[in-house]
Design an enzyme around this catalytic site. Structure first.
Site, PDB file in Angstrom:
ATOM      1  N   ASP A 110      31.448  15.114  14.816  1.00 40.60           N
ATOM      2  CA  ASP A 110      30.394  15.451  13.647  1.00 40.60           C
ATOM      3  C   ASP A 110      28.853  15.337  14.115  1.00 40.60           C
ATOM      4  O   ASP A 110      28.200  14.862  13.348  1.00 40.60           O
ATOM      5  CB  ASP A 110      30.791  14.309  12.458  1.00 40.60           C
ATOM      6  CG  ASP A 110      30.229  15.160  11.039  1.00 40.60           C
ATOM      7  OD1 ASP A 110      29.908  16.261  11.062  1.00 40.60           O
ATOM      8  OD2 ASP A 110      29.899  14.420  10.109  1.00 40.60           O
ATOM      9  N   GLY A 124      19.852   7.839   2.269  1.00 37.11           N
ATOM     10  CA  GLY A 124      20.808   8.865   2.675  1.00 37.11           C
ATOM     11  C   GLY A 124      22.359   8.759   1.962  1.00 37.11           C
ATOM     12  O   GLY A 124      22.744   7.686   1.565  1.00 37.11           O
TER      13      GLY A 124
END
Length: 982
Positions: A812, A689
């Site tokens: 977030d 990622g």
């Protein structure tokens, strides 16, 4: 002469028979007549004498049919077109369905067509234009589709046109401007789209214009503000932009509704000249500049809603417009929420109308003390001054406001005691004083508020004992939150009188003694938190009678004894950091390691393997007993030691609340070289990622029992990466939860080139991220799995928002930051943008640090500080994405359509239309699920989930659902789905 008369008679007779047959056909198509409105429609009476039928006196032809509100069901027969003398057809408020028959176009004499509040489908017939005498066209609140036909523009005598609450598309066509006779036009709550044509400025006879919730965009033509007969002007809840003309000339204007758009610029002071104005609703826009309306000129106004704008001007006396409201003697509502107002609240607030019932100044930047004059507003039922910077005491004069039902003073810097006069507010339903600096005792006079449903006194400096009068308020049914104060003493036995209460939170105080057995009488409790106190003894067996209890947190106390079996039925249980002993059960809640916590109880054994507890030893019946004198000495020693340890522990506890992390084992130490080896040189093959500040690699760490780990390497060249690393380290030192990503250690070193190197090492999540699953072509999640994941995420938010001290805001939340383990249990990670509320840490972060486009709360874009409500917004968007399979940035979300609005519209139509196709396919392939009863339950569960997402993602933070309620509602959905066993 005789022949001529006979011919005329025959002709008239034929016309009458035509009407007779037409009426019988109309009756034949009506399937339900619950009130017997058509009972008289038979041959025993002439049809002109039938109920609801009116005939002309000269020709005995049908001129009017009036059958409103009769509960009629069925279809409107096409034979209605044979009633050639018909002037009025009134069928409003029934249950007619099917298409509107085009044969209506034959009725050239028709003046009124009222088909509103039915279930008509299909399009508006184009040949309705042949009804050249039509004056009233009422088609609202049906299920009509298509666009507004051009042929309507030929109706030159039309004065009233109501098309609202249908499914019309294609915008407001410019040709409508040709109907200069229009006086009333309404198309509210249609997905019309497009812009407002300039040609509507030709409607010089217009007095009522309603086009709210039509997905309209672009600017409002300035010509509409010159229509001198306009009295009601409503364009609320659209996507309109631009500014208003500086000069507004609407002498007859009574109501102006432009709320819920994106209008900018100042609100013109010329509105002051609209002397007949009664309602001004401009809230939820982007208006800015100093508010300069002179309200003295609009004395009849009774509703002012200007909230959610940016009026704060940084000028001295920007609140002086309040002075001009003193002559508005009919004012009932004043909404000034979230307007960025600064400075002090003028004393003239007390000069407002005694009819004022609603006053809200929530979430501004007002400071100074609350004026004593507030007590003059004796008509108030709703008062909200929360989320400001008010200081000083709560004014004693608030006791004069005896009509108050809701009071919100939370989130200020109010100090001093809670005034005894609060007990005068006997009509009070909600009292919210949380997150201030209030001190002293909780006044027993609150026991006089015998209608109180919810009370929030948490996060203050209140001390003393809990007054028994408060616990005897049988009206309390929603919430009693006394957490995070300095209350001491025993929990009174009167707590059992709260038998209607749903949530009780008295956590993080200094309450001591035994948990009263009377607590078991609180039969309606669903959530109970006693954590962080000094309770001792065992869990009372009477708690087993609390059948509705779902969540129980009694962690961080001095409780002991064995874990009662009745706790198995809970959904969430926290027993950590007590002195429980014996075997941990393995049924119910204890069968799911993510649903309960027992850490910090050194004498527990058994339970799930994941707990890592020792096996329970078998009791030896033949074990020799100690001599009596030895037992006495041993017991005395244990009591002495326990007393000493308890004294030392309590002394430490009073100085500071221990964090969970303080009891954790020390982190293992790793070097750059070890991480390089673990990830095979940070190879592309191990890259799993990328983020804004970092890259994440999969690796095997020898020091971690050769198990896989996830290594998050910070890219320190990116601005903000260093700060992100520090935030995550600080957050992970303070929090620990089953649904948060588990951190193993961190590394702050240099690489082989001498560059700074920083990394965080996490437990590896074998099933990747939620984002990976949602957009995978090879695997998918069924509805139950998705709801379970959403429960996990919501539980994590509930923990960081409501159980951590200080409160943590994630900042977030999105699917890529939700990781899934082997059992598809969700763990929230990436706290690189997190903030601690009420501290100075990272409070000066820029708006660039506030989440990801599409998931970020709209108030952040206006410069608002990060709040828990912002996380709830992000969760709402995430939930809608999980349920619809669409990202908030999907290409379909253009021209004002958002994922929130997309889902909201579906709730009122057909929610299945927006559900992710992969969810539907799973259940369509399942015979049990497709059984009618189960299919209906599944659809209701889907709708309930969408409702939660829509509620959480409201533009206004105050309208968003509380995260605790979210968890509760999601569990209800989960249980329903699980009961279907699909």
């Amino acid at each position: 002469m005789v022949l001529s008369f006979t011919a005329i008679s025959a002709s008239l007779g034929g016309g009458n028979e035509t009407d007779h047959q037409a009426l019988l056909h109309i009756k034949s198509m009506i399937t339900q007549d619950p009130y017997g409105a058509l009972t008289s429609w038979n041959n025993s009476l002439h049809f002109c004498d039938w109920t609801g039928v009116t005939c002309g006196k000269r020709h005995r032809r049908v001129t009017r049919i009036q059958l409103q509100k009769q509960g009629l069901e069925g279809y409107l027969s096409s034979h209605v077109g044979n009633l050639s003398f018909l002037r009025g057809l009134y069928l409003s408020i029934n249950n007619f369905q099917g298409a509107i028959p085009p044969e209506l176009g034959r009725l050239s004499r028709l003046r009124v067509l009222a088909l509103d509040l039915n279930k008509f489908t299909g399009i508006i017939p184009t040949n309705i234009s042949r009804c050249s005498n039509l004056e009233v066209l009422a088609l609202s609140r049906n299920k009509i589709v298509g666009s507004i036909p051009k042929e309507i523009s030929f109706l030159s005598q039309l004065t009233f046109c109501s098309l609202g609450d249908n499914k019309l598309t294609g915008g407001i066509p410019p040709f409508l401007g040709n109907i200069t006779s229009i006086e009333v036009f309404s198309a509210v709550r249609n997905p019309l789209g497009g812009s407002i044509p300039d040609t509507l400025g030709h409607w010089n006879s217009l007095n009522n214009f309603y086009c709210g919730s039509c997905n309209l965009s672009r600017t409002i033509p300035h010509s509409l503000f010159n229509l001198s007969l306009l009295t009601n002007f409503s364009l609320n809840d659209n996507q309109l932009t631009g500014s208003l003309p500086s000069t507004i000339v609407l002498p007859r204007l009574e109501f102006l509704q432009l709320w819920g758009n994106k209008l900018t610029g100042p609100i013109p002071s010329s509105i002051s000249n609209c002397s007949r104005l009664r309602g001004l609703e401009m809230n939820k826009n982007k208006f800015h500049g100093k508010l300069e309306i002179d309200f003295e000129k609009v004395k009849d106004i009774y509703v002012i809603r200007l909230g959610n704008n940016n009026f704060g001007s940084n000028e001295v006396g920007e609140m002086r417009f309040i002075d001009s409201l003193k002559n508005c003697t009919k004012l009932e509502e004043l909404d000034l929420d979230e307007c960025m107002f600064q400075g002090e609240l003028p004393r003239s607030i007390g000069n407002l109308s005694d009819k004022l019932s609603y006053l809200s100044l929530t979430e501004n930047k007002l400071q100074g003390s609350i004026p004593q004059s507030i007590g003059n507003l004796v008509g108030l039922t709703f008062l909200s001054l929360g989320g400001n910077k008010f200081t000083g005491n709560i004014p004693q004069t608030i006791g004069n406001l005896q009509k108050l039902t809701e009071v919100y003073l939370y989130g200020n810097q109010l100090s001093g005691p809670i005034p005894d006069v609060m007990g005068n507010l006997s009509s009070l339903l909600t009292l919210s004083l949380y997150s201030n600096m209030l001190k002293g005792h909780i006044p027993s006079s609150i026991g006089n508020c015998t209608s109180l449903l919810e009370l929030y006194l948490d996060n203050n400096n209140l001390d003393g004992k809990i007054p028994t009068q408060l616990l005897q308020l049988s009206s309390l049914s929603k919430m009693l939150d006394l957490s995070n104060n300095k209350l001491y003493g025993a929990l009174p036995t009167e707590v059992g009188d709260l038998n209607m209460l749903s949530i009780l939170d008295i956590s993080n105080n200094y309450l001591s003694g035994l948990i009263p057995s009377s607590l078991g009488d609180c039969a309606s409790l669903s959530t109970l938190s006693l954590k962080g106190n000094l309770f001792r003894g065992t869990i009372p067996p009477t708690l087993s009678s609390m059948k509705g209890l779902v969540e129980l947190d009694i962690s961080l106390n001095n409780l002991s004894g064995k874990i009662p079996q009745f706790l198995e039925r809970l959904k969430y249980l926290n027993l950590s950091y007590n002195d429980f002993e014996g075997e941990v059960p393995m049924l119910g809640v204890f069968s799911n390691a993510s649903a309960f916590i027992v850490s910090g109880n050194s004498r527990l054994c058994g339970g799930l393997v994941e707990l890592g507890l020792p096996k329970c030893k078998e009791t030896n019946k033949h074990k020799k007993k100690l001599p009596l004198f030895a037992m006495v000495i041993l017991i005395a020693f244990v009591l002495f030691t326990t007393t000493c340890l308890t004294y030392v522990w309590c002394k430490k506890r009073k100085r500071s609340q221990p964090s969970l992390s303080s009891t954790n084992k020390r982190f293992i130490k790793v070097t750059y070289n070890q991480l390089l080896k673990a990830t095979d040189g940070f190879s592309e093959a191990n890259l799993i990622g990328n983020g804004g500040f970092s890259s994440v690699y999969k690796g095997i760490l020898d020091e971690y029992d050769d198990e896989f780990v996830a290594v998050k390497v910070l890219n320190l060249k990116n601005r903000g990466a260093q700060r992100s690393f520090m935030r995550e380290c600080e957050v992970w030192r303070n929090i620990r939860h089953r649904n948060l990503l588990k951190i193993i250690t961190s590394c702050s070193s240099v690489d082989f080139q001498g560059n700074d190197f920083k990394a965080l090492i996490y437990e590896y999540m074998s099933n990747g991220s939620l984002h990976d699953w949602l957009y995978s072509s090879e695997r998918s999640l069924n509805l139950l799995q998705r709801i379970s994941i959403l429960i996990d995420v919501a539980s994590a938010l509930d923990y960081i928002h409501n159980q951590c001290i200080p409160t943590v805001v994630h900042g977030d939340l999105k699917p890529s930051n939700v990781l899934l383990d082997d059992c598809i249990v969700a763990h929230v990670g990436d706290f690189g943008l997190a903030q601690f509320l009420g501290t100075t840490s990272y409070q000066n972060s820029s708006t660039m640090d506030r989440g990801t486009i599409g998931y970020t709360a709209p108030e952040y874009g206006l410069g608002s500080e990060m709040t828990c409500s912002g996380d709830v917004y992000s969760f709402g968007i995430l939930l809608l994405e999980v349920m619809t399979g669409k990202k908030p940035t999907d290409d379909i979300f253009i021209e004002g359509l958002s994922i929130h609005k997309f889902a909201s519209i579906a709730l009122s139509n057909h929610v299945i239309d927006v559900i992710d196709a992969s969810i539907l396919k799973v259940y369509q392939d399942n015979e049990i699920a497709m059984q009618e009863e189960n299919s209906k339950k599944i659809e209701e569960c889907m709708a309930s989930a969408i409702k939660i997402g829509v509620s959480c993602s409201m533009d206004s933070p105050l309208q968003r659902m509380d995260i605790k309620k979210v968890v509760h509602e999601l569990w209800n959905i989960h249980d329903t789905l699980q009961s279907i066993q699909v």
